[in-house]
Design a protein around this motif. Structure first.
Motif, PDB file in Angstrom:
ATOM      1  N   GLN A 277     -37.339 -16.729 -25.418  1.00 14.59           N
ATOM      2  CA  GLN A 277     -38.616 -16.320 -24.812  1.00 14.59           C
ATOM      3  C   GLN A 277     -38.465 -15.017 -24.045  1.00 14.59           C
ATOM      4  O   GLN A 277     -39.337 -14.160 -24.093  1.00 14.59           O
ATOM      5  N   ALA A 278     -37.319 -14.844 -23.384  1.00 15.23           N
ATOM      6  CA  ALA A 278     -37.091 -13.600 -22.639  1.00 15.23           C
ATOM      7  C   ALA A 278     -37.000 -12.415 -23.602  1.00 15.23           C
ATOM      8  O   ALA A 278     -37.512 -11.318 -23.308  1.00 15.23           O
ATOM      9  N   ILE A 279     -36.372 -12.623 -24.762  1.00 12.05           N
ATOM     10  CA  ILE A 279     -36.271 -11.552 -25.770  1.00 12.05           C
ATOM     11  C   ILE A 279     -37.661 -11.177 -26.279  1.00 12.05           C
ATOM     12  O   ILE A 279     -37.995  -9.989 -26.410  1.00 12.05           O
TER      13      ILE A 279
ATOM     14  N   ALA B  41     -44.189 -10.720 -33.511  1.00 16.23           N
ATOM     15  CA  ALA B  41     -44.023 -11.556 -34.713  1.00 16.23           C
ATOM     16  C   ALA B  41     -42.748 -11.170 -35.461  1.00 16.23           C
ATOM     17  O   ALA B  41     -42.000 -12.047 -35.932  1.00 16.23           O
ATOM     18  N   ASN B  42     -42.484  -9.876 -35.574  1.00 16.70           N
ATOM     19  CA  ASN B  42     -41.262  -9.428 -36.251  1.00 16.70           C
ATOM     20  C   ASN B  42     -40.012  -9.878 -35.502  1.00 16.70           C
ATOM     21  O   ASN B  42     -39.025 -10.312 -36.102  1.00 16.70           O
ATOM     22  N   LYS B  43     -40.042  -9.756 -34.174  1.00 16.99           N
ATOM     23  CA  LYS B  43     -38.892 -10.186 -33.361  1.00 16.99           C
ATOM     24  C   LYS B  43     -38.710 -11.700 -33.479  1.00 16.99           C
ATOM     25  O   LYS B  43     -37.582 -12.192 -33.609  1.00 16.99           O
ATOM     26  N   ASN B  44     -39.824 -12.436 -33.473  1.00 17.86           N
ATOM     27  CA  ASN B  44     -39.757 -13.900 -33.607  1.00 17.86           C
ATOM     28  C   ASN B  44     -39.173 -14.271 -34.976  1.00 17.86           C
ATOM     29  O   ASN B  44     -38.357 -15.184 -35.093  1.00 17.86           O
TER      30      ASN B  44
ATOM     31  N   GLU C  70     -37.160 -12.425 -36.784  1.00 19.24           N
ATOM     32  CA  GLU C  70     -35.738 -12.058 -36.745  1.00 19.24           C
ATOM     33  C   GLU C  70     -34.927 -13.151 -36.041  1.00 19.24           C
ATOM     34  O   GLU C  70     -33.863 -13.564 -36.511  1.00 19.24           O
ATOM     35  N   LEU C  71     -35.460 -13.620 -34.907  1.00 21.22           N
ATOM     36  CA  LEU C  71     -34.769 -14.697 -34.186  1.00 21.22           C
ATOM     37  C   LEU C  71     -34.719 -15.984 -35.019  1.00 21.22           C
ATOM     38  O   LEU C  71     -33.726 -16.704 -34.992  1.00 21.22           O
TER      39      LEU C  71
END
Length: 175
Positions: free
Chosen positions: A54-56, A88-91, A93-94
């Motif tokens: 969540q912090a990321i 959305a892209n970061k999510n 990726e994670l």
């Protein structure tokens, strides 16, 4: 009996009894490894997300908002779209990272589980082989003992027959 005691290499009566007991109790099913089903304490991808996920995502959102503000986009629809797309892209990726970690962990755990089963089965195969060899040796002793007893009985019968033939010859000679 005296002869047999002096020639123990051909076995003893208790060897025959022991062999009979081994054959009666031998169960090849005892030599199959009984294993538990593969199980893992982590069941889905959520268990593999980064602890600070969540912090990321929040940091990504803040950076995109700052970038948009710096570019003069402001808080309008364009900025909102960029922020939503970036988050959305970061999510995603994670999620890919977590999925990859989950698959690697499960593969490793499965290989350990499979190796444990294989080691157990190999050990049981060695025990089975040793048990079968032991039973074969006792079987050989039992056969030797049986043959020795048959030979002993045959020798006794031959002596008795020869004795009777000699008595018959003596009786016929005296007539």
């Amino acid at each position: 009996d005296e002869y047999y005691r002096q020639n123990e290499s051909i076995g003893r009566a208790d060897d025959v009894t022991k062999y009979r007991g081994l054959v009666d109790t031998y169960d090849p099913n005892e030599f199959v490894y009984d294993y538990e089903d593969f199980d893992t304490d982590k069941y889905n991808v959520d268990d593999y997300y980064a602890a600070n996920r969540q912090a990321i995502i929040d940091k990504t959102s803040d950076q995109l908002q700052s970038t948009a503000a710096g570019a003069g986009i402001g808080r309008g629809t364009g900025a909102a779209n960029q922020i939503a797309t970036g988050v959305a892209n970061k999510n995603e990726e994670l999620y890919r990272d977590a999925l990859q970690a989950m698959n690697q962990d499960r593969n490793f755990a499965y290989n350990l589980w499979n190796a444990k089963i294989q080691h157990g089965q190999n050990r049981l195969n060695q025990i089975r082989s040793a048990t079968e060899a032991q039973m074969q040796m006792y079987g050989n002793l039992a056969q030797d003992y049986q043959q020795w007893n048959q030979d002993k009985a045959q020798a006794y019968m031959d002596l008795e027959k020869e004795k009777m033939n000699n008595q018959l010859s003596l009786t016929l000679a005296s007539i």
